[in-house]
Scaffold this motif. Structure first.
Motif, PDB file in Angstrom:
ATOM      1  N   LYS A 234      -0.874  -6.209  10.057  1.00  0.00           N
ATOM      2  CA  LYS A 234       0.422  -6.358  10.073  1.00  0.00           C
ATOM      3  C   LYS A 234       1.120  -6.972   8.775  1.00  0.00           C
ATOM      4  O   LYS A 234       2.011  -6.896   8.554  1.00  0.00           O
ATOM      5  N   SER A 235       0.120  -7.765   7.987  1.00  0.00           N
ATOM      6  CA  SER A 235       0.367  -8.604   6.763  1.00  0.00           C
ATOM      7  C   SER A 235       0.653  -7.507   5.763  1.00  0.00           C
ATOM      8  O   SER A 235       1.173  -8.060   4.567  1.00  0.00           O
ATOM      9  N   VAL A 236       0.240  -6.184   5.643  1.00  0.00           N
ATOM     10  CA  VAL A 236       0.357  -5.383   4.640  1.00  0.00           C
ATOM     11  C   VAL A 236       1.619  -4.784   4.692  1.00  0.00           C
ATOM     12  O   VAL A 236       2.096  -4.222   5.750  1.00  0.00           O
ATOM     13  N   HIS A 237       2.113  -4.554   3.536  1.00  0.00           N
ATOM     14  CA  HIS A 237       3.471  -3.863   3.245  1.00  0.00           C
ATOM     15  C   HIS A 237       3.300  -2.618   2.903  1.00  0.00           C
ATOM     16  O   HIS A 237       2.481  -2.211   1.871  1.00  0.00           O
ATOM     17  N   VAL A 238       3.663  -1.721   3.740  1.00  0.00           N
ATOM     18  CA  VAL A 238       3.596  -0.231   3.652  1.00  0.00           C
ATOM     19  C   VAL A 238       4.890   0.199   2.729  1.00  0.00           C
ATOM     20  O   VAL A 238       6.165   0.380   3.121  1.00  0.00           O
ATOM     21  N   ALA A 239       4.549   0.516   1.446  1.00  0.00           N
ATOM     22  CA  ALA A 239       5.805   0.801   0.479  1.00  0.00           C
ATOM     23  C   ALA A 239       6.321   2.205   0.777  1.00  0.00           C
ATOM     24  O   ALA A 239       5.901   3.110   1.319  1.00  0.00           O
ATOM     25  N   GLU A 240       7.477   2.374   0.180  1.00  0.00           N
ATOM     26  CA  GLU A 240       8.387   3.449   0.194  1.00  0.00           C
ATOM     27  C   GLU A 240       7.769   4.712  -0.723  1.00  0.00           C
ATOM     28  O   GLU A 240       7.753   5.760  -0.437  1.00  0.00           O
ATOM     29  N   ASP A 241       7.151   4.171  -2.055  1.00  0.00           N
ATOM     30  CA  ASP A 241       6.702   5.083  -2.771  1.00  0.00           C
ATOM     31  C   ASP A 241       5.888   4.317  -3.684  1.00  0.00           C
ATOM     32  O   ASP A 241       5.447   3.032  -3.585  1.00  0.00           O
TER      33      ASP A 241
ATOM     34  N   VAL B   2       0.837  -1.233   0.051  1.00  0.00           N
ATOM     35  CA  VAL B   2      -0.117  -0.052  -0.053  1.00  0.00           C
ATOM     36  C   VAL B   2       0.803   1.233  -0.041  1.00  0.00           C
ATOM     37  O   VAL B   2       2.032   1.233   0.485  1.00  0.00           O
ATOM     38  N   PHE B   3       0.230   2.390  -0.489  1.00  0.00           N
ATOM     39  CA  PHE B   3       0.826   3.670  -0.481  1.00  0.00           C
ATOM     40  C   PHE B   3      -0.128   4.480  -1.042  1.00  0.00           C
ATOM     41  O   PHE B   3      -1.026   4.472  -1.671  1.00  0.00           O
ATOM     42  N   GLY B   4       0.186   5.880  -0.246  1.00  0.00           N
ATOM     43  CA  GLY B   4      -0.537   7.014  -0.967  1.00  0.00           C
ATOM     44  C   GLY B   4      -1.990   7.139  -0.385  1.00  0.00           C
ATOM     45  O   GLY B   4      -3.039   8.079  -0.923  1.00  0.00           O
ATOM     46  N   PHE B   5      -2.316   6.630   0.878  1.00  0.00           N
ATOM     47  CA  PHE B   5      -3.657   6.990   1.452  1.00  0.00           C
ATOM     48  C   PHE B   5      -3.258   6.785   3.048  1.00  0.00           C
ATOM     49  O   PHE B   5      -2.482   6.375   3.433  1.00  0.00           O
TER      50      PHE B   5
END
Length: 302
Positions: free
Chosen positions: A53-60, A42-45
């Motif tokens: 916890k299983s979701v990867h928070v992306a750098e961009d 995910v990114f941008g919200f």
């Protein structure tokens, strides 16, 4: 609340889903996507206090899209410059989408022509669900709740007894018209389509052709536009009383010259992304439509 599709027909654990852009609705979409067993980036919200916890928070955005089978962009229409609705400035270009898996798919509300062209060049499927009437209807109660809240907070008259003009009569406008009538407003609907005018009459409103809005606004308390094309122009705004409340509830590029309205002192706003009023409810309805498309697209590969 919603009858979800049969999620057992495909192997969700083999899929990577990127959720890029949006608002609180995407929190629920990413949670449900992760609950399916898919790998989610995910990114941008806004992520909220407790992202899964299983979701990867992306750098961009590019990092989020990397190796994705499905890229989910938000449902609000894209801006005129081709950027998506997001907390960051994101234009889905070839450099970004080229990081997705070969044969990936983009699923979103209404894509900009530039995005359609980019997907075509890269061999990426581009699927919109703005035209999914079932999905849109499931979202309507939550959307109209926020529209009514904005009207109440920005007017000095009661909805009951007000003279209200609703421009357009799509899904949002029709539901809004019905609720305004039930609240006691004297509602006139301006619509180009005679069938839509008939639908407005059935729920208790007056109806006029779209080209009649100039005469109609002269003594309105409230004017609400839902048409995503400039129909409430300077000429129309000049005929409104100074006490009017003017709202644009259309997707980009909108249907009201809000800059001009503000310049002459009209109380106005652009009520965009109304679905964030109930992000869990609306996010669930959107995931239902997204999941159905993913199941169909994965099944077509077999």
């Amino acid at each position: 609340m919603y009858e979800m599709p049969d999620m057992t027909t495909i192997d969700w654990a083999s899929l990577k889903i990127a959720v890029v852009g949006g608002d609180e609705r995407e929190q629920e979409i990413s949670r449900l996507a992760a609950a399916s067993g898919a790998s989610v980036s995910v990114f941008g919200f806004p992520l909220g206090d407790n992202p899964p916890k299983s979701v990867h928070v992306a750098e961009d955005a590019t990092d989020a899209v990397r190796d994705a089978d499905f890229v989910l962009f938000p449902i609000p229409g894209m801006n005129e410059d081709g950027s998506i609705f997001s907390t960051e400035f994101i234009v889905p270009d070839e450099a970004m989408l080229g990081r997705a898996k070969k044969g990936a798919h983009v699923i979103m509300g209404l894509p900009h022509p530039n995005l359609v062209e980019t997907c075509g060049k890269l061999g990426i499927g581009c699927h919109e669900y703005e035209s999914d009437r079932e999905l849109m209807l499931l979202r309507m109660p939550s959307i109209v709740e926020l529209a009514l809240k904005l009207i109440i907070e920005n007017t000095k008259v009661s909805i009951h007894g007000s003279k209200t003009l609703v421009v357009g009569q799509g899904n949002v406008a029709h539901t809004l018209t019905r609720d305004l009538v039930l609240l006691g407003a004297n509602v006139t609907v301006a619509a180009r389509n005679p069938v839509q005018r008939a639908e407005a009459i059935v729920v208790g409103a007056r109806a006029i052709p779209l080209d009649g809005i100039g005469d109609e606004v002269e003594d309105c308390d409230i004017v609400l536009s839902t048409v995503p094309a400039l129909v409430v122009s300077r000429d129309v705004i000049d005929r409104m009383p100074g006490s009017v409340f003017l709202a644009d509830f259309a997707a980009p590029p909108g249907g009201v010259d809000l800059d001009y309205a503000r310049a002459i002192g009209i109380n106005c706003l652009w009520g965009r992304a109304l679905g964030r009023r109930a992000p869990i409810t609306v996010g669930r309805s959107q995931w239902k439509g997204i999941a159905e498309r993913i199941i169909k697209l994965v099944g077509a590969r077999k």
